[in-house]
Scaffold this motif. Structure first.
Motif, PDB file in Angstrom:
ATOM      1  N   MET A   1     -17.461  98.626  33.601  1.00  0.00           N
ATOM      2  CA  MET A   1     -16.793  98.703  34.889  1.00  0.00           C
ATOM      3  C   MET A   1     -16.420 100.156  35.158  1.00  0.00           C
ATOM      4  N   LYS A   2     -16.783 100.614  36.318  1.00  0.00           N
ATOM      5  CA  LYS A   2     -16.445 101.977  36.691  1.00  0.00           C
ATOM      6  C   LYS A   2     -15.001 102.030  37.186  1.00  0.00           C
ATOM      7  N   ASN A   3     -14.384 103.184  36.992  1.00  0.00           N
ATOM      8  CA  ASN A   3     -13.036 103.411  37.484  1.00  0.00           C
ATOM      9  C   ASN A   3     -13.134 103.867  38.932  1.00  0.00           C
ATOM     10  N   ILE A   4     -12.666 103.074  39.817  1.00  0.00           N
ATOM     11  CA  ILE A   4     -12.839 103.327  41.242  1.00  0.00           C
ATOM     12  C   ILE A   4     -11.736 104.260  41.747  1.00  0.00           C
ATOM     13  N   LYS A   5     -12.142 105.381  42.336  1.00  0.00           N
ATOM     14  CA  LYS A   5     -11.193 106.343  42.896  1.00  0.00           C
ATOM     15  C   LYS A   5     -11.341 106.360  44.406  1.00  0.00           C
ATOM     16  N   GLN A   6     -10.277 106.016  45.086  1.00  0.00           N
ATOM     17  CA  GLN A   6     -10.281 106.019  46.537  1.00  0.00           C
ATOM     18  C   GLN A   6      -9.268 107.024  47.050  1.00  0.00           C
ATOM     19  N   LYS A   7      -9.595 107.672  48.169  1.00  0.00           N
ATOM     20  CA  LYS A   7      -8.647 108.589  48.798  1.00  0.00           C
ATOM     21  C   LYS A   7      -7.468 107.805  49.365  1.00  0.00           C
ATOM     22  N   TYR A   8      -7.770 106.661  49.973  1.00  0.00           N
ATOM     23  CA  TYR A   8      -6.727 105.812  50.563  1.00  0.00           C
ATOM     24  C   TYR A   8      -6.672 104.499  49.789  1.00  0.00           C
ATOM     25  N   THR A   9      -5.521 104.183  49.263  1.00  0.00           N
ATOM     26  CA  THR A   9      -5.358 102.964  48.487  1.00  0.00           C
ATOM     27  C   THR A   9      -5.592 101.720  49.345  1.00  0.00           C
ATOM     28  N   SER A  10      -6.018 100.673  48.701  1.00  0.00           N
ATOM     29  CA  SER A  10      -6.213  99.392  49.383  1.00  0.00           C
ATOM     30  C   SER A  10      -5.076  98.425  49.084  1.00  0.00           C
ATOM     31  N   ALA A  11      -4.032  98.897  48.439  1.00  0.00           N
ATOM     32  CA  ALA A  11      -2.941  98.027  47.980  1.00  0.00           C
ATOM     33  C   ALA A  11      -2.268  97.261  49.115  1.00  0.00           C
ATOM     34  N   ASP A  12      -2.132  97.880  50.275  1.00  0.00           N
ATOM     35  CA  ASP A  12      -1.400  97.233  51.370  1.00  0.00           C
ATOM     36  C   ASP A  12      -2.286  96.416  52.303  1.00  0.00           C
ATOM     37  N   THR A  13      -3.560  96.262  51.966  1.00  0.00           N
ATOM     38  CA  THR A  13      -4.467  95.514  52.845  1.00  0.00           C
ATOM     39  C   THR A  13      -4.556  94.037  52.475  1.00  0.00           C
ATOM     40  N   SER A  14      -3.813  93.616  51.464  1.00  0.00           N
ATOM     41  CA  SER A  14      -3.824  92.221  51.025  1.00  0.00           C
ATOM     42  C   SER A  14      -3.124  91.337  52.060  1.00  0.00           C
ATOM     43  N   ILE A  15      -3.797  90.257  52.463  1.00  0.00           N
ATOM     44  CA  ILE A  15      -3.258  89.342  53.474  1.00  0.00           C
ATOM     45  C   ILE A  15      -3.164  87.944  52.883  1.00  0.00           C
TER      46      ILE A  15
END
Length: 159
Positions: free
Chosen positions: A1-15
């Motif tokens: 599994m690759k370590n995914i690096k994002q500029k903008y987190t996806s933490a707050d997109t959970s619905i």
């Protein structure tokens, strides 16, 4: 599994809602991989009630490292016959991260498994932008096909 690096987190997109993808799945007694499934167990509860199919969620932003490790280990030993990636790719700015995610999913899937992908298109103008919760690509669903084909090959069936 690759370590995914994002500029903008996806933490707050959970619905906290049942994803429309799960309404399409009717495979009893099948463990489902939900990649990027968020912090809520609404989809898992729905699928257990609907067809006795457990949903195991992997989410680097909304689940613990211990939880995610267990999910990965499970699917390494028991490749997923069904995987879901719902409204994940559309909140990621970097193309290479999208390819990493799809590659990670492929590595956890059975040879002839089914992958259900859903994206939120927003205004469909193709111009990504910051949102109050992170990032939105604003792309049409068909704009993701080249990513899918790059990872899964040109012979994969896309509906």
């Amino acid at each position: 599994m690759k370590n995914i690096k994002q500029k903008y987190t996806s933490a707050d997109t959970s619905i906290n809602t049942i994803s429309a993808v799960y309404k399409l799945i009717d495979t009893p007694n099948t463990v489902i991989l939900d990649y990027g499934g968020g912090k809520y167990d609404t989809n898992a509860e729905y699928m257990m009630q609907k067809c006795n199919s457990p949903v195991l969620v992997f989410d680097p932003y909304n689940r613990t490292q211990e939880h995610n490790s267990k999910v990965i280990q499970f699917f390494k030993l028991n490749p997923a016959k069904i995987a879901v990636c719902s409204n994940v790719l559309c909140v990621i700015k970097e193309d290479e991260v999208i390819l990493d995610i799809l590659g990670n999913i492929k590595n956890l899937m059975a040879e002839n498994g089914l992958l259900y992908i859903r994206v939120y298109e927003r205004d469909r103008n193709g111009i990504g932008c910051r949102t109050t919760k992170g990032w939105q690509r604003n792309q049409k669903t068909e704009d993701y096909i080249p990513f899918i084909q790059q990872v899964f090959g040109n012979n994969c069936e896309i509906q």
